[in-house]
Design an enzyme around this catalytic site. Structure first.
Site, mmCIF file in Angstrom:
data_model
loop_
_atom_site.group_PDB
_atom_site.id
_atom_site.type_symbol
_atom_site.label_atom_id
_atom_site.label_comp_id
_atom_site.label_asym_id
_atom_site.label_seq_id
_atom_site.Cartn_x
_atom_site.Cartn_y
_atom_site.Cartn_z
ATOM 1 N N ALA A 9 1.241 -1.289 -0.001
ATOM 2 C CA ALA A 9 -0.016 0.031 0.191
ATOM 3 C C ALA A 9 0.700 1.171 0.041
ATOM 4 O O ALA A 9 0.552 2.137 0.732
ATOM 5 C CB ALA A 9 -0.926 0.069 1.373
ATOM 6 N N ARG A 15 -3.008 8.607 -10.691
ATOM 7 C CA ARG A 15 -4.220 8.661 -11.723
ATOM 8 C C ARG A 15 -5.457 8.903 -10.872
ATOM 9 O O ARG A 15 -6.489 9.233 -11.361
ATOM 10 C CB ARG A 15 -3.987 7.651 -12.357
ATOM 11 N N GLU A 156 6.516 -9.263 -17.474
ATOM 12 C CA GLU A 156 5.515 -8.129 -17.556
ATOM 13 C C GLU A 156 5.322 -7.645 -18.719
ATOM 14 O O GLU A 156 6.266 -8.042 -19.561
ATOM 15 C CB GLU A 156 6.354 -7.002 -16.549
ATOM 16 N N TYR A 389 -32.422 26.183 23.349
ATOM 17 C CA TYR A 389 -30.994 26.687 23.216
ATOM 18 C C TYR A 389 -31.096 28.281 23.593
ATOM 19 O O TYR A 389 -31.868 28.984 22.774
ATOM 20 C CB TYR A 389 -30.426 26.262 21.901
HETATM 21 C C1 UD1 Z 1 1.734 -5.865 -10.999
HETATM 22 C C2 UD1 Z 1 2.541 -7.106 -11.242
HETATM 23 C C3 UD1 Z 1 1.685 -7.624 -12.570
HETATM 24 C C4 UD1 Z 1 0.140 -7.808 -12.299
HETATM 25 C C5 UD1 Z 1 -0.328 -6.569 -11.904
HETATM 26 C C6 UD1 Z 1 -1.781 -6.679 -11.485
HETATM 27 C C7 UD1 Z 1 4.962 -6.835 -10.537
HETATM 28 C C8 UD1 Z 1 6.197 -6.761 -11.025
HETATM 29 N N1 UD1 Z 1 3.836 -6.853 -11.767
HETATM 30 O O1 UD1 Z 1 2.096 -4.849 -11.975
HETATM 31 O O2 UD1 Z 1 2.471 -8.735 -13.056
HETATM 32 O O3 UD1 Z 1 -0.455 -8.075 -13.541
HETATM 33 O O4 UD1 Z 1 0.470 -5.855 -10.806
HETATM 34 O O5 UD1 Z 1 -2.262 -5.404 -11.231
HETATM 35 O O6 UD1 Z 1 4.687 -7.105 -9.640
HETATM 36 N N2 UD1 Z 1 3.688 -1.023 -4.942
HETATM 37 C C9 UD1 Z 1 4.210 -0.796 -3.587
HETATM 38 N N3 UD1 Z 1 5.534 -0.561 -3.571
HETATM 39 C C10 UD1 Z 1 6.286 -0.636 -4.982
HETATM 40 C C11 UD1 Z 1 5.688 -0.728 -6.253
HETATM 41 C C12 UD1 Z 1 4.112 -1.251 -5.835
HETATM 42 O O7 UD1 Z 1 3.703 -0.804 -2.709
HETATM 43 O O8 UD1 Z 1 7.757 -0.436 -4.935
HETATM 44 C C13 UD1 Z 1 2.234 -1.312 -4.816
HETATM 45 C C14 UD1 Z 1 1.445 -0.181 -5.505
HETATM 46 O O9 UD1 Z 1 1.055 0.516 -4.665
HETATM 47 C C15 UD1 Z 1 0.127 -0.975 -6.273
HETATM 48 C C16 UD1 Z 1 0.720 -2.539 -6.326
HETATM 49 O O10 UD1 Z 1 1.980 -2.637 -5.312
HETATM 50 O O11 UD1 Z 1 -0.867 -1.121 -5.092
HETATM 51 C C17 UD1 Z 1 1.077 -3.013 -7.436
HETATM 52 O O12 UD1 Z 1 1.783 -2.290 -8.031
HETATM 53 P P1 UD1 Z 1 2.110 -1.652 -9.790
HETATM 54 O O13 UD1 Z 1 3.056 -0.502 -9.952
HETATM 55 O O14 UD1 Z 1 0.744 -1.347 -9.785
HETATM 56 O O15 UD1 Z 1 2.102 -2.874 -10.448
HETATM 57 P P2 UD1 Z 1 1.754 -3.359 -11.885
HETATM 58 O O16 UD1 Z 1 2.908 -2.713 -12.652
HETATM 59 O O17 UD1 Z 1 0.524 -3.023 -12.091
#
Ligand code: UD1
Ligand code: CA
Length: 457
Positions: A9, A15, A156, A389
């Site tokens: 989180a 966005r 990815e 009041y």
């Molecule tokens: C990730 C997955 C992808 C999957 C997708 C599903 C990886 C590398 N990729 O991609 O395979 O299909 O989710 O939605 O895991 N977050 C952190 N710290 C960080 C990075 C992310 O807390 O350093 C949290 C973000 O806030 C988010 C979640 O992890 O809630 C997912 O991160 P996001 O960057 O959205 O991953 P995706 O690129 O969507």
């Protein structure tokens, strides 16, 4: 078995175009992050063995505050260097023996039964991976399988070959992994990829190399694994969630005029069969007795409505209780601390606050009752106001059983009106009226016989 829950989180969620951290945006009146935690807490088989770790970064204090008092361990991820890097922040806090379930604070609606399946897989020294097949897999990590249909890796979107991009089975991000493997694999991650991030997903190829089985499961509905990146997706999950709640309510005995026009931001408990017309909003904890009918456009928050009560159009009820067979509304407002005994009747444009109203009493029109205790079978005429009041302090008004308050009376508190007393219409009552008395406190009427209207000069 020890179960560590790891919830990512830390992200900002740019966005969303919001000052509020993404995971604190609400669905059904509850933050997405709290949904994730509640979904986990509903897995009964792992109760007592759960440690919950939430990884926070963007506006970390706010996110931590939102979960205050919930026995959660927080880890800060100052720079968001990828999902694998996020998990690395809690690696030292995980228990030696046990498994970890990895979840995302912005994927709020995963069913507990689905999570339970992943947990059960990991308990058998395997990796449980939640995947789903999408018509449009754009943006997601793809699930790579070998000729024997075994999962071998996740690639990815940005790192995938043209061939891999054609795969429609995607990674939801949710997985359960035995801790002994997770510790080993996470510490071996590198950021040698297109995005320069530490990918959690790289542990799948490591599992394959270590000959650890990867077992996949799919959710019953796509929305269970849908993440929220913007307010359009937030609204679409809200609708899905509301429809689920409406279904549950109907199956519990509610007749809904339209299941798409009811909003439950909290919990509604039914004690029998009820009817709910369109555009009703429930908030907090609401209990509805058998035979209750709620007309259109009502807002009901933290309230108990007893059997056979009727709530008419456009009524607002908050922190109040409505007795059996009462009638309330249309256009009534019961503010906190209102208690209606059985068969009381509150009509249009009546506002009540910290007021109890006895059995069978009627307050039919245009009235304000604040800080009042009103007995049974009382009639409060139209336009009656409790003047509770003085600009600084609040005072109470007491009205005994069977009293009759004439229309347009002002009752200047503190004041009491005895049982069976009658107040003449238009009175301003400042002194106690004893039981059975008639009190008239208004200018005397004077009729002039030979009076002439002024004429224009
Ligand atoms: C990730 C997955 C992808 C999957 C997708 C599903 C990886 C590398 N990729 O991609 O395979 O299909 O989710 O939605 O895991 N977050 C952190 N710290 C960080 C990075 C992310 O807390 O350093 C949290 C973000 O806030 C988010 C979640 O992890 O809630 C997912 O991160 P996001 O960057 O959205 O991953 P995706 O690129 O969507
Ligand atoms: Ca994402």
């Amino acid at each position: 078995m020890n179960t560590d829950i790891i919830i990512l989180a830390a992200g900002q969620g740019s966005r969303m175009r919001s000052k509020l951290p993404k995971v604190l945006h609400q669905i059904g009146g509850k933050s997405m992050l709290q949904h994730v935690i509640d979904n986990v807490n509903a897995i009964t088989t792992i109760a007592n063995q759960v440690h919950t770790h939430v990884i926070v970064g963007h506006r970390a204090e706010l996110v931590e505050q939102s979960l205050a008092g919930q026995n959660i361990q927080f880890a800060r991820q100052a720079d968001q260097l990828g999902t694998g890097h996020a998990v690395a922040q809690v690696l030292n806090n995980l228990r030696e023996e046990g498994i970890s379930l990895i979840l995302y604070g912005d994927v709020p609606l995963t069913q507990s039964s689905t999570l339970q399946e992943l947990v059960d897989i990991a308990k058998l020294d395997q990796v449980g991976l939640l995947t789903v097949t999408l018509a449009n897999p754009m943006g997601y990590g793809r699930i790579v399988r070998n000729a024997a249909a075994q999962v071998t890796a996740i690639v990815e979107q940005k790192d995938a070959s043209a061939e891999q991009l054609a795969i429609t089975e995607i990674n939801t991000g949710i997985m359960a992994v035995p801790n002994k493997f997770l510790r080993k694999w996470i510490s071996q991650l590198n950021n040698d990829n297109t995005q320069g991030e530490y990918y959690l997903t790289d542990i799948i190829a490591m599992a394959t190399a270590d000959k650890v089985s990867i077992v996949t499961r799919s959710p019953r509905a796509e929305q269970e694994v849908q993440g929220v990146n913007d307010k359009v997706q937030l609204a679409s999950l809200e609708r899905f969630y509301q429809l689920q709640q409406a279904r549950a309510l109907m199956l519990a005995g509610a007749t809904l005029a339209d299941p798409e026009r009811i909003d439950i931001r909290g919990k509604v408990t039914l004690e029998g069969e009820v009817f709910i017309d369109i555009n009703v909003i429930f908030e907090g904890e609401v209990v509805l007795g058998d035979g209750v009918r709620i007309a259109a456009n009502c807002v009901i928050k933290d309230a108990t409505i007893a059997a056979d009560a009727i709530i008419k159009n456009n009524t607002m009820i908050e922190q109040s209780s409505v007795g059996e067979c009462c009638e309330v509304g249309p256009f009534a407002r019961l503010r906190p601390g209102t208690q209606l005994a059985a068969k009381a009747k509150i009509g249009n444009f009546v506002e009540t606050k910290k007021t109890s109203i006895g059995e069978g009493s009627k307050v039919s029109h245009l009235t304000y009752l604040g800080d009042a205790q009103i007995g049974a079978e009382v009639n409060i005429g139209a336009g009656t106001i409790t003047c509770n009041y003085d600009g600084v302090n609040k005072f109470t008004t007491e009205i005994g059983d069977g009293a009759f308050i004439g229309s347009n009376s002002s009752l200047v508190a503190p004041v009491s009106i005895g049982a069976g007393a009658t107040i003449g219409a238009g009175s301003t009552i400042t002194k106690k009226v004893a039981a059975g008395q008639l009190s008239v406190a208004r200018g005397k009427q004077i009729n002039l016989q030979n009076w002439q209207r002024p004429v224009k000069k």
